[in-house]
Design a protein around this motif. Structure first.
Motif, PDB file in Angstrom:
ATOM      1  N   GLY A   1       0.875  -1.231   0.001  1.00 46.31           N
ATOM      2  CA  GLY A   1       0.034   0.157  -0.026  1.00 46.31           C
ATOM      3  C   GLY A   1       0.843   1.166  -0.103  1.00 46.31           C
ATOM      4  N   ARG A   2       0.158   2.251  -0.038  1.00 45.17           N
ATOM      5  CA  ARG A   2       0.966   3.700  -0.381  1.00 45.17           C
ATOM      6  C   ARG A   2       0.414   4.565   0.725  1.00 45.17           C
ATOM      7  NH1 ARG A   2      -0.273   2.282  -6.601  1.00 45.17           N
ATOM      8  NH2 ARG A   2       1.915   2.123  -7.261  1.00 45.17           N
ATOM      9  N   THR A   3      -0.417   4.411   1.879  1.00 48.67           N
ATOM     10  CA  THR A   3      -1.182   5.224   2.592  1.00 48.67           C
ATOM     11  C   THR A   3      -0.821   5.062   4.167  1.00 48.67           C
ATOM     12  OG1 THR A   3      -2.969   4.084   2.632  1.00 48.67           O
ATOM     13  CG2 THR A   3      -2.847   5.952   1.018  1.00 48.67           C
ATOM     14  N   ALA A   4       0.426   4.585   4.534  1.00 55.13           N
ATOM     15  CA  ALA A   4       0.667   4.345   6.098  1.00 55.13           C
ATOM     16  C   ALA A   4       0.723   5.653   6.693  1.00 55.13           C
ATOM     17  CB  ALA A   4       2.027   3.556   6.198  1.00 55.13           C
ATOM     18  N   PRO A   5      -0.218   5.990   7.676  1.00 53.20           N
ATOM     19  CA  PRO A   5      -0.090   7.275   8.249  1.00 53.20           C
ATOM     20  C   PRO A   5       0.901   7.649   9.210  1.00 53.20           C
ATOM     21  CG  PRO A   5      -1.961   6.042   9.114  1.00 53.20           C
ATOM     22  CD  PRO A   5      -1.383   5.204   8.086  1.00 53.20           C
ATOM     23  N   HIS A   6       1.589   6.537   9.860  1.00 52.21           N
ATOM     24  CA  HIS A   6       2.738   6.567  10.788  1.00 52.21           C
ATOM     25  C   HIS A   6       4.109   6.520  10.333  1.00 52.21           C
ATOM     26  CE1 HIS A   6       1.570   2.416  10.101  1.00 52.21           C
ATOM     27  NE2 HIS A   6       2.501   1.976  10.496  1.00 52.21           N
ATOM     28  N   GLY A   7       4.153   6.178   9.280  1.00 51.14           N
ATOM     29  CA  GLY A   7       5.505   6.048   8.447  1.00 51.14           C
ATOM     30  C   GLY A   7       5.906   4.882   7.360  1.00 51.14           C
ATOM     31  N   TYR A   8       6.897   4.184   7.385  1.00 48.29           N
ATOM     32  CA  TYR A   8       7.227   3.184   6.324  1.00 48.29           C
ATOM     33  C   TYR A   8       7.007   2.032   7.136  1.00 48.29           C
ATOM     34  CZ  TYR A   8      10.033   0.661   3.084  1.00 48.29           C
ATOM     35  OH  TYR A   8      10.797  -0.071   2.306  1.00 48.29           O
ATOM     36  N   HIS A   9       6.074   1.160   6.539  1.00 44.94           N
ATOM     37  CA  HIS A   9       5.918  -0.020   7.400  1.00 44.94           C
ATOM     38  C   HIS A   9       6.169  -1.095   6.501  1.00 44.94           C
ATOM     39  CE1 HIS A   9       3.219  -1.880  10.733  1.00 44.94           C
ATOM     40  NE2 HIS A   9       3.562  -2.672   9.931  1.00 44.94           N
TER      41      HIS A   9
ATOM     42  N   GLU B   1       9.720   0.661  14.288  1.00 45.09           N
ATOM     43  CA  GLU B   1      10.287   1.724  15.276  1.00 45.09           C
ATOM     44  C   GLU B   1      11.621   2.284  14.661  1.00 45.09           C
ATOM     45  OE1 GLU B   1      11.982  -1.405  18.582  1.00 45.09           O
ATOM     46  OE2 GLU B   1      10.010  -1.034  18.314  1.00 45.09           O
ATOM     47  N   LYS B   2      11.832   3.483  14.935  1.00 44.58           N
ATOM     48  CA  LYS B   2      12.928   4.250  14.684  1.00 44.58           C
ATOM     49  C   LYS B   2      14.186   3.918  15.253  1.00 44.58           C
ATOM     50  CE  LYS B   2      13.619   9.205  13.577  1.00 44.58           C
ATOM     51  NZ  LYS B   2      13.636   9.145  12.322  1.00 44.58           N
ATOM     52  N   ASN B   3      14.065   3.701  16.707  1.00 47.50           N
ATOM     53  CA  ASN B   3      14.986   3.308  17.628  1.00 47.50           C
ATOM     54  C   ASN B   3      14.308   2.759  18.641  1.00 47.50           C
ATOM     55  OD1 ASN B   3      13.852   5.555  19.048  1.00 47.50           O
ATOM     56  ND2 ASN B   3      15.003   6.865  17.587  1.00 47.50           N
ATOM     57  N   LEU B   4      14.896   2.754  19.829  1.00 45.49           N
ATOM     58  CA  LEU B   4      14.668   2.256  21.124  1.00 45.49           C
ATOM     59  C   LEU B   4      13.912   2.917  22.003  1.00 45.49           C
ATOM     60  CD1 LEU B   4      17.510  -0.307  21.939  1.00 45.49           C
ATOM     61  CD2 LEU B   4      15.550  -0.834  20.882  1.00 45.49           C
ATOM     62  N   CYS B   5      13.772   4.466  21.731  1.00 45.25           N
ATOM     63  CA  CYS B   5      13.112   5.262  22.575  1.00 45.25           C
ATOM     64  C   CYS B   5      11.572   5.061  22.696  1.00 45.25           C
ATOM     65  CB  CYS B   5      13.182   6.702  21.918  1.00 45.25           C
ATOM     66  SG  CYS B   5      14.976   7.240  21.923  1.00 45.25           S
ATOM     67  N   MET B   6      11.077   5.317  23.739  1.00 40.99           N
ATOM     68  CA  MET B   6       9.654   5.191  23.970  1.00 40.99           C
ATOM     69  C   MET B   6       9.328   6.560  24.500  1.00 40.99           C
ATOM     70  SD  MET B   6       6.539   3.381  23.916  1.00 40.99           S
ATOM     71  CE  MET B   6       6.962   1.700  24.395  1.00 40.99           C
ATOM     72  N   ILE B   7       8.151   7.267  23.963  1.00 40.64           N
ATOM     73  CA  ILE B   7       8.064   8.810  24.345  1.00 40.64           C
ATOM     74  C   ILE B   7       6.691   8.805  25.132  1.00 40.64           C
ATOM     75  CG2 ILE B   7       7.484  11.139  23.497  1.00 40.64           C
ATOM     76  CD1 ILE B   7       9.612  10.560  21.054  1.00 40.64           C
ATOM     77  N   TYR B   8       6.540   9.137  26.108  1.00 40.17           N
ATOM     78  CA  TYR B   8       5.325   9.137  27.269  1.00 40.17           C
ATOM     79  C   TYR B   8       4.968  10.679  27.093  1.00 40.17           C
ATOM     80  CZ  TYR B   8       7.204   4.821  28.482  1.00 40.17           C
ATOM     81  OH  TYR B   8       7.568   3.380  28.551  1.00 40.17           O
ATOM     82  N   ASP B   9       3.528  10.725  26.687  1.00 44.28           N
ATOM     83  CA  ASP B   9       3.356  12.233  26.477  1.00 44.28           C
ATOM     84  C   ASP B   9       1.876  12.455  26.343  1.00 44.28           C
ATOM     85  OD1 ASP B   9       2.793  11.672  23.747  1.00 44.28           O
ATOM     86  OD2 ASP B   9       4.268  13.076  22.957  1.00 44.28           O
ATOM     87  N   GLN B  10       1.244  13.389  25.947  1.00 47.39           N
ATOM     88  CA  GLN B  10      -0.362  13.467  25.856  1.00 47.39           C
ATOM     89  C   GLN B  10      -1.007  12.509  24.712  1.00 47.39           C
ATOM     90  OE1 GLN B  10       1.961  15.817  24.624  1.00 47.39           O
ATOM     91  NE2 GLN B  10       0.956  17.046  22.920  1.00 47.39           N
ATOM     92  N   HIS B  11      -0.089  12.115  23.933  1.00 45.77           N
ATOM     93  CA  HIS B  11      -0.697  11.124  22.968  1.00 45.77           C
ATOM     94  C   HIS B  11      -0.463   9.667  23.494  1.00 45.77           C
ATOM     95  CE1 HIS B  11      -0.488  14.236  20.069  1.00 45.77           C
ATOM     96  NE2 HIS B  11       0.726  14.614  20.316  1.00 45.77           N
TER      97      HIS B  11
END
Ligand SMILES: NC(=O)c1ccc[n+]([C@@H]2O[C@H](COP(=O)([O-])OP(=O)(O)OC[C@H]3O[C@@H](n4cnc5c(N)ncnc54)[C@H](O)[C@@H]3O)[C@@H](O)[C@H]2O)c1
Length: 339
Positions: free
Chosen positions: A236-244, A263-273
């Motif tokens: 497909g051509r429409t992944a909203p989150h990146g290259y899957h 995943e881009k790397n081993l980081c996990m970001i904890y935020d309002q999302h």
């Protein structure tokens, strides 16, 4: 050991990645020349890569007696004649996938490879060199999941790049030719059997421009292999989150999933999302290691006179499977795949 002198043809999106690797990262290679039909790319080669020898014409580059190996990263319809010309000029050849865009062209490449058994011919199905994919293959060889009987492959380009895909759609050969070739190679590599039947369908819910040129934004194909194994490919051509790019291989004793979260790397970001893992943005980022390792392997094969694992016949077969998939999609029929 003497470095292998390399000339590269094609300095577009992927050509630049290979050229940078050859110039700065592959210890046993020396990039000495570049060829492109785009003059600004030759300026790039002079300025950024420090190359003195640049050519607008592929045949002119081949006359350079210093060049021992040619790396072909031109548009896919140029690959096969360039493979034949380079081998006939006595150069080792690396070509990016796909081998060719028609079976007739692939046969020309096959004949050229057969004429020159003394030269290395390397087909760049680079995903096989990605550390996670080669690890999965090794685990399967060791029996970690028993006998593999099913493969599910997903390859979705980022929505962020969809405008480019829309522009290119009328010339892409269709979604399965354009996007499924790596997954098709995986079917044969992981299941160790050739697909003999295919059914395929497409869908478009977001970008009608694809439908307007007889294509779709999403495609799904199902294969039955000669040994009874099954494969399912989703592109497909429409992944909203990146290259899957994700692959699952299921066996009698277990399953291996590769990159279920791209995943881009081993980081996990904890935020309002929530708890967020950032994703890779495109193929140069996701497969950076694979492009470097495959090129190291090409140079190693030349220096050690080793035969590359992937053959020209693998290239023809994957092209044949992609074509039959497109035909099944267009005719909306289950089709046999013949080789
Ligand atoms: N392995 C992968 O993951 C992967 C990813 C992207 C592209 N590719 C393949 O790499 C190839 C190039 O793709 P791209 O996206 O870089 O394309 P691109 O359109 O960005 O670049 C094409 C290049 O080919 C050159 N070219 C075309 N005809 C030529 C000729 N006759 N002589 C010399 N140079 C010529 C152009 O000058 C340009 O530099 C394609 O075959 C594509 O399928 C593979």
């Amino acid at each position: 050991m003497e470095k292998i002198k390399v000339g590269i043809a094609g300095l577009g999106r992927l050509g630049k990645e290979h050229a940078k690797n050859l110039s700065f990262k592959i210890a046993n290679a020396e990039l000495t020349a570049a060829c492109s039909i785009v003059p600004s790319e030759l300026e790039y080669a002079k300025k950024e890569l420090g190359l003195e020898k640049v050519y607008l014409d592929f045949h002119e580059m081949l006359k350079d007696a210093d060049i021992e190996a040619v790396v072909i990263v031109t548009t896919s319809d140029q690959h096969c004649w360039q493979i034949a010309a380079a081998l006939d000029a006595g150069k080792h050849v690396f070509t990016d996938k796909p081998l060719g865009v028609t079976i007739e062209e692939c046969k020309i490449a096959e004949k050229a490879v057969e004429r020159h058994p003394e030269l290395t011919f390397f087909l760049g199905f680079m995903r096989r060199f990605d550390p996670s994919y080669s690890h999965a293959k090794e685990k399967i060889k060791q029996g970690a999941i028993g006998k593999p009987y099913m493969l599910k492959a997903t390859g979705i380009d980022p929505e962020a790049l969809v405008e480019g895909a829309i522009k290119f759609a009328s010339k892409s050969g269709g979604i399965f030719i354009d996007m499924a070739i790596h997954d098709i190679d995986f079917i044969r590599w992981f299941l160790e059997s050739d697909p003999v039947e295919v059914y395929a369908a497409g869908a478009t819910f977001k970008h009608p421009e694809f439908k307007a040129v007889g294509d779709d934004e999403t495609g799904a194909a199902m294969y039955k292999c000669a040994n009874g194994a099954i494969a399912f490919v989703h592109v497909g051509r429409t992944a909203p989150h990146g290259y899957h790019v994700e692959t699952e291989i299921i066996g009698t004793e277990g399953t291996i999933r590769i990159s279920p979260v791209p995943e881009k790397n081993l980081c996990m970001i904890y935020d309002q999302h929530g708890a967020v893992k950032e994703c890779v943005s495109g193929f140069p980022e996701r497969f950076a290691d694979a492009y470097r390792i495959e090129m190291e392997n090409f140079i190693h094969c030349i220096q050690q006179k080793d035969k590359p694992e992937i053959t020209v016949y693998d290239g023809t077969k994957s092209t044949q499977i992609a074509f039959t998939t497109m035909e099944a999609y267009k005719k909306r029929k289950l089709l046999p795949i013949t080789y």
